[in-house]
Design an enzyme around this catalytic site. Structure first.
Site, PDB file in Angstrom:
ATOM      1  N   ARG A 197     -15.388  19.963 -11.337  1.00 20.02           N
ATOM      2  CA  ARG A 197     -14.879  19.145 -10.240  1.00 20.02           C
ATOM      3  C   ARG A 197     -14.801  17.722 -10.728  1.00 20.02           C
ATOM      4  O   ARG A 197     -15.696  17.265 -11.423  1.00 20.02           O
ATOM      5  CB  ARG A 197     -15.833  19.196  -9.049  1.00 20.02           C
ATOM      6  CG  ARG A 197     -16.054  20.570  -8.519  1.00 20.02           C
ATOM      7  CD  ARG A 197     -17.271  20.579  -7.614  1.00 20.02           C
ATOM      8  NE  ARG A 197     -17.590  21.945  -7.212  1.00 20.02           N
ATOM      9  CZ  ARG A 197     -18.650  22.293  -6.506  1.00 20.02           C
ATOM     10  NH1 ARG A 197     -19.507  21.355  -6.125  1.00 20.02           N
ATOM     11  NH2 ARG A 197     -18.856  23.539  -6.188  1.00 20.02           N
ATOM     12  N   ASP A 228     -14.478  13.730  -9.275  1.00 14.74           N
ATOM     13  CA  ASP A 228     -14.647  12.962  -8.042  1.00 14.74           C
ATOM     14  C   ASP A 228     -13.369  12.219  -7.666  1.00 14.74           C
ATOM     15  O   ASP A 228     -12.433  12.122  -8.461  1.00 14.74           O
ATOM     16  CB  ASP A 228     -15.778  11.940  -8.228  1.00 14.74           C
ATOM     17  CG  ASP A 228     -17.148  12.594  -8.116  1.00 14.74           C
ATOM     18  OD1 ASP A 228     -17.257  13.641  -7.470  1.00 14.74           O
ATOM     19  OD2 ASP A 228     -18.102  12.035  -8.687  1.00 14.74           O
ATOM     20  N   TYR A 279     -15.395  13.974 -21.746  1.00 14.23           N
ATOM     21  CA  TYR A 279     -14.888  12.941 -20.848  1.00 14.23           C
ATOM     22  C   TYR A 279     -14.632  11.672 -21.654  1.00 14.23           C
ATOM     23  O   TYR A 279     -15.322  11.405 -22.640  1.00 14.23           O
ATOM     24  CB  TYR A 279     -15.921  12.594 -19.762  1.00 14.23           C
ATOM     25  CG  TYR A 279     -15.939  13.525 -18.590  1.00 14.23           C
ATOM     26  CD1 TYR A 279     -15.032  13.385 -17.549  1.00 14.23           C
ATOM     27  CD2 TYR A 279     -16.889  14.535 -18.497  1.00 14.23           C
ATOM     28  CE1 TYR A 279     -15.063  14.229 -16.446  1.00 14.23           C
ATOM     29  CE2 TYR A 279     -16.922  15.392 -17.401  1.00 14.23           C
ATOM     30  CZ  TYR A 279     -16.004  15.233 -16.376  1.00 14.23           C
ATOM     31  OH  TYR A 279     -16.037  16.061 -15.299  1.00 14.23           O
ATOM     32  N   ARG A 322     -20.175   8.285 -15.404  1.00 14.25           N
ATOM     33  CA  ARG A 322     -19.987   6.929 -14.873  1.00 14.25           C
ATOM     34  C   ARG A 322     -21.294   6.129 -14.902  1.00 14.25           C
ATOM     35  O   ARG A 322     -21.269   4.908 -15.117  1.00 14.25           O
ATOM     36  CB  ARG A 322     -19.404   6.986 -13.465  1.00 14.25           C
ATOM     37  CG  ARG A 322     -17.958   7.511 -13.463  1.00 14.25           C
ATOM     38  CD  ARG A 322     -17.476   7.916 -12.089  1.00 14.25           C
ATOM     39  NE  ARG A 322     -17.585   6.822 -11.142  1.00 14.25           N
ATOM     40  CZ  ARG A 322     -17.414   6.968  -9.829  1.00 14.25           C
ATOM     41  NH1 ARG A 322     -17.134   8.167  -9.329  1.00 14.25           N
ATOM     42  NH2 ARG A 322     -17.516   5.937  -9.035  1.00 14.25           N
TER      43      ARG A 322
END
Lengths: 274, 274
Positions: free
Chosen positions: A52, A54, A112, A208
């Site tokens: 998933r 965000d 990522y 993050r």
């Protein structure tokens, strides 16, 4: 015959409430895709993503699969679906998969990328796809931190507080393995940096919070060796701020077999678990 | 005392009807800037740009100047103006200039960059800042064309038909000098190309028509040596299509003296006029 189809998907998350379908009917990537797939297949389709993302997070290589009885050539899930989708969601490839393939459970890991800019004035044309952290940034200050992060750790300090679904026990808790993490300048672009993080899985907002903490170290606001103590604390308040979603890209997924003609090899072999 | 202030400006043109103030009150870069400058200076300000960009065209280094009697420190035209402006317009630098400086008439030339993508599926996150020309593209096919374009030519074939203000006779007609033109791959990005064009001036839509024509040559849709005949024809219908505005960036201006700590040197010295 029940077919399994897998898709390689890129999207700009700027206008979406994330990947996952929402109950209130807010725009999500999954819902946009399921709508068009159901239309193409003339039956309700459930799409299973490898992960998933965000709200506001982008993807360059999300993998997802679905099952259908529709007798449609697989190219229709590339060309046909792209013709139906809005331009901020694109199918990069589609192929038949074995019945046992699962985009999430078959995956070994993912990469990522976090893009950020440390110059004084953000460039207007790239401002929606990189975060702005103005101030002198020294990537050499990250050497110790990046070394401390690689490997198998409890990343509780880098998880959005209160966000984990404690009922979904998979035995790992907050333990994840990072295979590689590096910070590199974007060629030809002054003060523009990319943080690449590859691991076997990520907690909610983990990349993050890692980015926010590492940027503080690169700015000299935290000691170079700060990561070890933050990890040991297992306390979200010890880490840095959560860097904005706009700089985050899900770059690619890794599987134990080739997908979409991509090299299946992870950047580093998983280290032996002690 | 009447001061002359010059600004180095970047903007994303996606939401604007171009640089130049419009009579009907449509959003333009010049108008947005003049509004904030007039507010800061507490007097009506007219901003003079080094050139005009069309609707949807971006800038990384537009230069503009204005006159004011306001006794405001020059840093206010950097920090203060940025605080007032929308995030798609940014002041990169501001400095005092001599009374004789004129952003347009003092300029020796400028560089435009045209970004385009030749892969099958456009990346969602960069789609608003590069044009999409899918199909096999061979930059080696441009060698002859780029050579034929450099130098002093009548570029009537590369000017939007009927667009020139024939009353504004400056003696040049459609004659302009291109100092340098090159097509290079964007490092690390497959099928992503940048065309850089540096010249003493450009006709309306000239760079976009050059880009459209050169991309047709790179795609093999026109002969490699086509440019000479197109130039000689002085006829817009002989050139290729006008490439979309979204891929075009005004990259920088050149002056005979240093500005904003930039190197004032043009990529090539202007060739001697025969």
């Amino acid at each position: 015959m029940l077919r399994t189809i897998r898709l390689l998907i890129a999207y700009d998350g700027g206008n979406y409430c994330g990947w996952q379908r929402q109950r209130q009917g807010e725009a999500t990537i999954q819902e946009e895709l399921e709508q068009r797939l159901s239309h193409l297949c003339e039956e309700p389709i459930t799409l299973h993503g490898a992960g998933r993302t965000d709200a506001g997070v982008h993807a360059l290589g999300m993998v997802a699969h679905f099952h259908t009885r529709a007798a449609i050539p697989v190219v229709a899930f590339f060309k046909g679906l792209n013709a139906l989708l809005p331009p901020d969601i694109r199918i990069l490839a589609a192929e038949e998969a074995s019945a046992t393939f699962h985009s999430r459970f078959s995956a070994l890991g993912k990469t990522y990328r976090y893009d950020f800019f440390t110059g004084a004035v953000q460039c207007p044309s790239t401002r929606l796809h990189r975060a702005h952290f103005p101030g002198p940034f020294d990537p050499k200050r990250l050497r110790t931190a990046l070394t401390q992060l690689v490997g198998r750790h409890d990343f509780s300090s880098f998880e959005r507080s209160g966000s984990r679904d404690k009922t979904a026990i998979d035995g790992r808790g907050a333990v994840r393995t990072l295979y590689e993490i590096r910070c590199s300048p974007r060629l030809g672009c002054e003060d523009f940096w990319s943080l690449h993080v590859t691991g076997d899985g990520f907690l909610r907002q983990m990349v993050r919070i890692l980015a926010g903490t590492l940027i503080e170290i690169g700015h000299g606001k935290r000691p170079e060796e700060a990561i070890a103590a933050i990890l040991a604390a297992r306390d979200r308040t010890q880490a840095g701020l959560t860097a904005p979603a706009c700089g985050l890209f899900l770059e690619r997924l890794y599987y134990p077999f080739p997908l979409f003609n991509q090299n299946p090899v992870l950047p580093c072999s998983p280290p032996a678990i002690p």
